[in-house]
Design a protein around this motif. Structure first.
Motif, PDB file in Angstrom:
ATOM      1  N   ASN A  24       0.732  -1.178   0.000  1.00  0.00           N
ATOM      2  CA  ASN A  24       0.127   0.029   0.185  1.00  0.00           C
ATOM      3  C   ASN A  24       0.893   1.465   0.153  1.00  0.00           C
ATOM      4  O   ASN A  24       0.442   2.180  -0.410  1.00  0.00           O
ATOM      5  N   ALA A  78     -13.613  -1.241   7.090  1.00  0.00           N
ATOM      6  CA  ALA A  78     -12.705   0.158   6.943  1.00  0.00           C
ATOM      7  C   ALA A  78     -11.380  -0.196   6.272  1.00  0.00           C
ATOM      8  O   ALA A  78     -11.043   0.517   5.357  1.00  0.00           O
ATOM      9  N   ILE A  81     -12.092  -1.416   2.624  1.00  0.00           N
ATOM     10  CA  ILE A  81     -12.641  -0.355   1.885  1.00  0.00           C
ATOM     11  C   ILE A  81     -11.349   0.823   1.451  1.00  0.00           C
ATOM     12  O   ILE A  81     -11.446   1.180   0.257  1.00  0.00           O
ATOM     13  N   SER A  82     -10.678   1.039   2.411  1.00  0.00           N
ATOM     14  CA  SER A  82      -9.475   2.010   2.463  1.00  0.00           C
ATOM     15  C   SER A  82      -8.610   1.698   1.321  1.00  0.00           C
ATOM     16  O   SER A  82      -8.305   2.487   0.421  1.00  0.00           O
ATOM     17  N   VAL A  85     -10.228   1.723  -2.462  1.00  0.00           N
ATOM     18  CA  VAL A  85     -10.380   3.129  -2.848  1.00  0.00           C
ATOM     19  C   VAL A  85      -9.330   3.487  -3.305  1.00  0.00           C
ATOM     20  O   VAL A  85      -8.802   4.100  -4.164  1.00  0.00           O
ATOM     21  N   THR A  86      -7.958   3.322  -2.465  1.00  0.00           N
ATOM     22  CA  THR A  86      -6.760   3.866  -2.826  1.00  0.00           C
ATOM     23  C   THR A  86      -6.342   3.475  -4.083  1.00  0.00           C
ATOM     24  O   THR A  86      -5.889   4.078  -5.023  1.00  0.00           O
ATOM     25  N   VAL A 111     -10.400  12.336  -2.299  1.00  0.00           N
ATOM     26  CA  VAL A 111     -11.037  10.895  -1.974  1.00  0.00           C
ATOM     27  C   VAL A 111      -9.747   9.883  -1.552  1.00  0.00           C
ATOM     28  O   VAL A 111     -10.218   9.055  -0.445  1.00  0.00           O
ATOM     29  N   GLN A 112      -8.696   9.978  -2.033  1.00  0.00           N
ATOM     30  CA  GLN A 112      -7.624   8.997  -1.718  1.00  0.00           C
ATOM     31  C   GLN A 112      -6.837   9.501  -0.322  1.00  0.00           C
ATOM     32  O   GLN A 112      -6.628   8.716   0.496  1.00  0.00           O
ATOM     33  N   ALA A 115      -9.006   7.865   2.474  1.00  0.00           N
ATOM     34  CA  ALA A 115      -8.902   6.498   2.234  1.00  0.00           C
ATOM     35  C   ALA A 115      -7.767   5.905   2.833  1.00  0.00           C
ATOM     36  O   ALA A 115      -7.363   5.165   3.884  1.00  0.00           O
ATOM     37  N   VAL A 118      -7.732   6.480   6.901  1.00  0.00           N
ATOM     38  CA  VAL A 118      -8.588   5.242   7.388  1.00  0.00           C
ATOM     39  C   VAL A 118      -7.646   4.044   7.355  1.00  0.00           C
ATOM     40  O   VAL A 118      -7.475   3.419   8.555  1.00  0.00           O
ATOM     41  N   TYR A 119      -6.925   3.812   6.443  1.00  0.00           N
ATOM     42  CA  TYR A 119      -5.970   2.990   6.235  1.00  0.00           C
ATOM     43  C   TYR A 119      -4.621   2.782   7.303  1.00  0.00           C
ATOM     44  O   TYR A 119      -4.312   1.910   7.830  1.00  0.00           O
TER      45      TYR A 119
END
Length: 404
Positions: A24, A78, A81-82, A85-86, A111-112, A115, A118-119
């Motif tokens: 990530n 979470a 989804i994070s 989305v990333t 938006v990123q 995300a 959250v990540y």
């Protein structure tokens, strides 16, 4: 799972989290060429600064809100989804229309940023849970490689394949594929993600502790030094490709050299950090880092590798000394909140760094001027440490001062 002292650090969960974070974090490291991509689309320097900064601003703001919301909730949705989305957001960069690039990229960055916030919270909660008791220093040192390794791998690989991919936007899109192994690596971590982090009443305690840590800890100048140090380091990452395009040096040589040097320093002499005269070494590091920024700006292209070696070695030493100052001058009760404030200072630096760089370029000083600006910033960092030393010598705090 048992977190006793006899438990191995390199457990299945720790290794899974390490590899997940590596995948990530590559989605962040690939933005080393983001500023040059915007320049290629004729985006003004000021807007380039804002588009770089908004990402870090959103992360900083949302991380605080996310921590309160997810504190006592199941983190599995979470986390999934994070990461999804990333990765998905990166697929949209090749589709951004040139005529509305600023608005489109701004939306993607926001938006990123949410995300990633959250990540980041979920990853930190997992990391604390995965590290066995009595192995925190080693655990955080090993996990820090998940930030360093992507910057040693991604720029070196990307500079080779960029001509084949047809530009930076396509590079961003292909990097999103690393989200697939990241999602698969969540599977063994599911039981830990389900756990609650802390009792609800801890949130109220945290707010009071935060105020105490900022205004009454005696560490304000050290926090400011951390922020200034972060401005320089994040700025070097964001604007190095632009400088290398000007000087003729190879961008990938900088990233590979300095990140590998940091890792080598921490592995080989990390056990000596607690014995160093912290104040003297910190000031020396700031002075040499100032010289490194100026040399990168005006030195010859062949000097990039030796300067990067020096730069990486200084970062490898200086950051642990700053962190140690916060740790040693905190009580066991205030260490967690003071450490969080220190990390927040680094988060804020990610906001100011691109704004400073964009402003300098907008004023006509170019990329060399940007690195001169970062030299001034790290000089101010050294001044903060000097002032902190002077303040403590006049009115020592109850806790330990920076070691003599």
């Amino acid at each position: 799972m048992d977190k006793g002292k006899g438990t191995s650090l390199l457990s299945r969960d720790f290794v899974s989290l390490f590899l997940l974070a590596m995948c990530n974090n590559c989605n962040i490291a690939v933005y080393y060429c983001f500023e040059q991509w915007l320049d290629g689309h004729a985006v003004s320097p000021n807007w380039r600064g804002w588009l770089l900064a908004v990402f870090f601003a959103i992360i900083f703001v949302c991380r605080q809100a996310v921590s309160g919301f997810l504190l006592n909730r199941d983190k599995r949705p979470a986390m999934v989804i994070s990461i999804a989305v990333t990765s998905i957001v990166m697929l949209f960069y090749p589709l951004v229309p040139h005529e509305s690039i600023v608005v489109s990229v701004l939306a993607l960055r926001i938006v990123q940023g949410v995300a990633i916030a959250v990540y980041s919270f979920c990853t930190t909660a997992l990391l604390v849970d995965c590290i066995p008791e009595g192995q925190s220093a080693r655990g955080f040192a090993v996990f820090s490689l998940t930030l360093l390794l992507p910057y040693s791998i991604i720029p070196a690989a990307a500079e080779r394949i960029l001509p084949l991919l047809g530009g930076e936007a396509n590079l961003f899109a292909w990097t999103s594929l690393l989200g697939i192994p990241a999602l698969l690596l969540i599977v063994p971590l599911m039981p830990r993600l389900k756990r609650k982090t802390a009792p609800l009443h801890e949130k109220e305690k945290a707010a009071a502790s935060l105020r105490q840590g900022i205004f009454h800890s005696g560490l304000a100048l050290i926090y400011l030094a951390c922020m200034l140090f972060g401005i320089m380091t994040s700025g070097a990452i964001l604007f190095m490709k632009g400088l290398c395009a000007l000087t003729g040096a190879h961008t990938e040589h900088f990233f590979v050299t300095y990140t590998c040097t940091i890792m080598a320093v921490r592995i080989t002499i990390g056990h000596l950090f607690d014995r160093l005269p912290r104040f003297s070494i910190s000031v020396i590091c700031c002075t040499l880092l100032c010289g490194s920024m100026l040399t990168l700006a005006y030195g010859p292209a062949w000097g990039l590798i030796p300067v990067s070696l020096c730069y990486g070695g200084l970062l490898g030493v200086f950051y642990p000394l700053l962190a140690a100052a916060v740790y040693d001058r905190s009580t066991p009760q205030t260490r967690p909140i003071n450490a969080n404030i220190m990390m927040a200072a680094f988060d804020i630096s990610g906001l100011f760094s691109p704004l400073l760089g964009g402003l300098v370029i907008h004023c006509g000083f170019g990329y060399r001027g940007v690195f001169v600006g970062f030299a001034c910033v790290i000089a101010l960092c050294g001044l903060c440490i000097l002032l902190d030393r002077l303040r403590n010598s006049i009115s020592p705090p109850l806790s330990c001062r920076i070691s003599r």
